[in-house]
Design a protein around this motif. Sequence first.
Motif, PDB file in Angstrom:
ATOM      1  N   VAL A  20     -33.386 -11.167  38.285  1.00  0.00           N
ATOM      2  CA  VAL A  20     -32.045 -11.424  37.774  1.00  0.00           C
ATOM      3  C   VAL A  20     -32.098 -12.649  36.867  1.00  0.00           C
ATOM      4  CG1 VAL A  20     -29.653 -11.968  38.368  1.00  0.00           C
ATOM      5  CG2 VAL A  20     -30.996 -10.474  39.874  1.00  0.00           C
ATOM      6  N   THR A  21     -31.675 -12.491  35.618  1.00  0.00           N
ATOM      7  CA  THR A  21     -31.610 -13.641  34.709  1.00  0.00           C
ATOM      8  C   THR A  21     -30.220 -14.262  34.790  1.00  0.00           C
ATOM      9  OG1 THR A  21     -30.843 -12.451  32.730  1.00  0.00           O
ATOM     10  CG2 THR A  21     -33.225 -12.445  33.182  1.00  0.00           C
ATOM     11  N   GLY A  22     -30.126 -15.537  34.448  1.00  0.00           N
ATOM     12  CA  GLY A  22     -28.842 -16.224  34.550  1.00  0.00           C
ATOM     13  C   GLY A  22     -28.307 -16.197  35.967  1.00  0.00           C
ATOM     14  N   ALA A  23     -29.200 -16.424  36.934  1.00  0.00           N
ATOM     15  CA  ALA A  23     -28.858 -16.201  38.344  1.00  0.00           C
ATOM     16  C   ALA A  23     -28.251 -17.411  39.043  1.00  0.00           C
ATOM     17  CB  ALA A  23     -30.113 -15.760  39.108  1.00  0.00           C
ATOM     18  N   GLY A  24     -28.206 -18.549  38.372  1.00  0.00           N
ATOM     19  CA  GLY A  24     -27.787 -19.763  39.061  1.00  0.00           C
ATOM     20  C   GLY A  24     -26.326 -19.820  39.424  1.00  0.00           C
ATOM     21  N   THR A  25     -25.457 -19.158  38.658  1.00  0.00           N
ATOM     22  CA  THR A  25     -24.019 -19.252  38.875  1.00  0.00           C
ATOM     23  C   THR A  25     -23.355 -17.899  38.627  1.00  0.00           C
ATOM     24  OG1 THR A  25     -23.629 -19.871  36.556  1.00  0.00           O
ATOM     25  CG2 THR A  25     -23.954 -21.678  38.133  1.00  0.00           C
ATOM     26  N   GLY A  26     -22.081 -17.821  38.981  1.00  0.00           N
ATOM     27  CA  GLY A  26     -21.225 -16.707  38.604  1.00  0.00           C
ATOM     28  C   GLY A  26     -21.712 -15.339  39.016  1.00  0.00           C
ATOM     29  N   ARG A  48     -31.855 -24.117  35.040  1.00  0.00           N
ATOM     30  CA  ARG A  48     -31.899 -25.253  35.964  1.00  0.00           C
ATOM     31  C   ARG A  48     -32.473 -24.820  37.307  1.00  0.00           C
ATOM     32  NH1 ARG A  48     -26.557 -26.882  37.139  1.00  0.00           N
ATOM     33  NH2 ARG A  48     -25.897 -24.777  36.568  1.00  0.00           N
ATOM     34  N   ALA A  49     -33.345 -25.642  37.862  1.00  0.00           N
ATOM     35  CA  ALA A  49     -34.027 -25.290  39.108  1.00  0.00           C
ATOM     36  C   ALA A  49     -33.114 -25.389  40.323  1.00  0.00           C
ATOM     37  CB  ALA A  49     -35.255 -26.191  39.301  1.00  0.00           C
ATOM     38  N   ALA A  50     -32.272 -26.421  40.381  1.00  0.00           N
ATOM     39  CA  ALA A  50     -31.483 -26.670  41.594  1.00  0.00           C
ATOM     40  C   ALA A  50     -30.601 -25.490  41.996  1.00  0.00           C
ATOM     41  CB  ALA A  50     -30.655 -27.945  41.433  1.00  0.00           C
ATOM     42  N   PRO A  51     -29.825 -24.888  41.095  1.00  0.00           N
ATOM     43  CA  PRO A  51     -29.018 -23.727  41.500  1.00  0.00           C
ATOM     44  C   PRO A  51     -29.857 -22.547  41.977  1.00  0.00           C
ATOM     45  CG  PRO A  51     -28.241 -24.607  39.412  1.00  0.00           C
ATOM     46  CD  PRO A  51     -29.555 -25.270  39.696  1.00  0.00           C
ATOM     47  N   LEU A  52     -31.037 -22.378  41.393  1.00  0.00           N
ATOM     48  CA  LEU A  52     -31.907 -21.271  41.802  1.00  0.00           C
ATOM     49  C   LEU A  52     -32.445 -21.494  43.213  1.00  0.00           C
ATOM     50  CD1 LEU A  52     -33.949 -20.771  38.499  1.00  0.00           C
ATOM     51  CD2 LEU A  52     -31.890 -19.539  39.232  1.00  0.00           C
ATOM     52  N   GLU A  53     -32.856 -22.722  43.500  1.00  0.00           N
ATOM     53  CA  GLU A  53     -33.357 -23.028  44.842  1.00  0.00           C
ATOM     54  C   GLU A  53     -32.249 -22.883  45.875  1.00  0.00           C
ATOM     55  OE1 GLU A  53     -36.385 -23.301  45.534  1.00  0.00           O
ATOM     56  OE2 GLU A  53     -37.253 -23.591  43.530  1.00  0.00           O
ATOM     57  N   SER A  54     -31.038 -23.315  45.520  1.00  0.00           N
ATOM     58  CA  SER A  54     -29.889 -23.152  46.413  1.00  0.00           C
ATOM     59  C   SER A  54     -29.606 -21.675  46.675  1.00  0.00           C
ATOM     60  CB  SER A  54     -28.663 -23.823  45.793  1.00  0.00           C
ATOM     61  OG  SER A  54     -27.491 -23.514  46.509  1.00  0.00           O
ATOM     62  N   LEU A  55     -29.723 -20.867  45.635  1.00  0.00           N
ATOM     63  CA  LEU A  55     -29.520 -19.426  45.771  1.00  0.00           C
ATOM     64  C   LEU A  55     -30.523 -18.821  46.736  1.00  0.00           C
ATOM     65  CD1 LEU A  55     -28.607 -16.553  44.957  1.00  0.00           C
ATOM     66  CD2 LEU A  55     -30.010 -16.801  42.903  1.00  0.00           C
ATOM     67  N   LEU A  56     -31.800 -19.141  46.567  1.00  0.00           N
ATOM     68  CA  LEU A  56     -32.821 -18.582  47.450  1.00  0.00           C
ATOM     69  C   LEU A  56     -32.610 -19.025  48.887  1.00  0.00           C
ATOM     70  CD1 LEU A  56     -36.177 -18.667  45.441  1.00  0.00           C
ATOM     71  CD2 LEU A  56     -34.515 -16.809  45.686  1.00  0.00           C
ATOM     72  N   ALA A  57     -32.182 -20.267  49.083  1.00  0.00           N
ATOM     73  CA  ALA A  57     -31.900 -20.737  50.444  1.00  0.00           C
ATOM     74  C   ALA A  57     -30.779 -19.917  51.062  1.00  0.00           C
ATOM     75  CB  ALA A  57     -31.533 -22.218  50.419  1.00  0.00           C
ATOM     76  N   GLU A  58     -29.741 -19.631  50.281  1.00  0.00           N
ATOM     77  CA  GLU A  58     -28.631 -18.824  50.785  1.00  0.00           C
ATOM     78  C   GLU A  58     -29.051 -17.383  51.031  1.00  0.00           C
ATOM     79  OE1 GLU A  58     -24.001 -17.686  49.584  1.00  0.00           O
ATOM     80  OE2 GLU A  58     -25.081 -19.250  48.471  1.00  0.00           O
ATOM     81  N   ALA A  59     -30.035 -16.914  50.280  1.00  0.00           N
ATOM     82  CA  ALA A  59     -30.528 -15.544  50.432  1.00  0.00           C
ATOM     83  C   ALA A  59     -31.523 -15.399  51.582  1.00  0.00           C
ATOM     84  CB  ALA A  59     -31.166 -15.073  49.139  1.00  0.00           C
ATOM     85  N   GLY A  63     -38.215 -15.334  48.275  1.00  0.00           N
ATOM     86  CA  GLY A  63     -38.011 -14.975  46.882  1.00  0.00           C
ATOM     87  C   GLY A  63     -38.751 -15.917  45.954  1.00  0.00           C
ATOM     88  N   LEU A  64     -38.586 -15.667  44.666  1.00  0.00           N
ATOM     89  CA  LEU A  64     -39.265 -16.439  43.636  1.00  0.00           C
ATOM     90  C   LEU A  64     -38.233 -16.975  42.668  1.00  0.00           C
ATOM     91  CD1 LEU A  64     -41.928 -17.264  42.103  1.00  0.00           C
ATOM     92  CD2 LEU A  64     -41.685 -15.077  40.874  1.00  0.00           C
ATOM     93  N   ALA A  65     -38.252 -18.282  42.431  1.00  0.00           N
ATOM     94  CA  ALA A  65     -37.369 -18.909  41.452  1.00  0.00           C
ATOM     95  C   ALA A  65     -38.215 -19.497  40.323  1.00  0.00           C
ATOM     96  CB  ALA A  65     -36.533 -20.003  42.101  1.00  0.00           C
ATOM     97  N   VAL A  66     -37.901 -19.128  39.091  1.00  0.00           N
ATOM     98  CA  VAL A  66     -38.643 -19.602  37.922  1.00  0.00           C
ATOM     99  C   VAL A  66     -37.644 -20.082  36.880  1.00  0.00           C
ATOM    100  CG1 VAL A  66     -40.315 -19.027  36.124  1.00  0.00           C
ATOM    101  CG2 VAL A  66     -40.443 -17.882  38.352  1.00  0.00           C
TER     102      VAL A  66
END
Length: 259
Positions: A20-26, A48-59, A63-66
Amino acid sequence: MSTLEDARAGQPGNGRVVLVTGAGTGIGRAVALGLAAAGYRLAVTGRRAAPLESLLAEAGGNGLAVTADVTDPDSVAALFAAVQQHYGRLDVLFNNAGAIAPAINMEDLTLAQWKTVMDTNVTGVFLCTQAAFRVMKAQDPMGGRIINNGSVSSAMPRPNSTPYAASKHAVLGLTRSTALDGRKYNIACGQIDIGNTETPMAAGMKHGVLQPDLSIRVEPTFDVKHVVDGVLYMAGLPPEANVLQMTIMATAMPLVGRG
């Protein structure tokens, strides 16, 4: 099978790999979480890395965040290489990353504002689609699915939205060309056109937005979970079926008859 594999076997994702691209928000974040909950193995990207890491934690922490810039060919190549190295394949790509320009008169837009939207919404989709083709045609079994976030602006613009509307009209052309050119590789492509979903991007709807008659009116919105359901349906189809274009919108939004 492991316990995780047993759980995935009964879910639509069944362990398939999704990016998923643009996965940090919305919308991107909501869809990524929905795909993870449905049993997909998740890869997410954004600037931005921080929203992606937060997303994976919630998931659930898997997963993989790049971090990547979809407008940069080298960054896109590195992103897809990372996904392929981590998972060994890619089954679904959700091209969601997007940009908007200020809602100002066309003659007052700068070239930089135009290029920001076109580079992200059109070139970014092209670069990610091209990279996905290279992965999907070479893997075994060959094939996959690409879903583009198109917007209702692919059919009907809002006032003072020239770059965004032009970009989303172009995405529709990319979707159709990808659906055609992907057939020989068992790659399906479809587009979800979203109108007035309740995310930060649509917050202004509740306060009133400019209409074609130049009045300002409040517009209705709808829960993003219904967008998630739409993407899950498209992603979960068997290889022989495809939703080429889906529109999901607030029932009472003034899209039909706009203008």
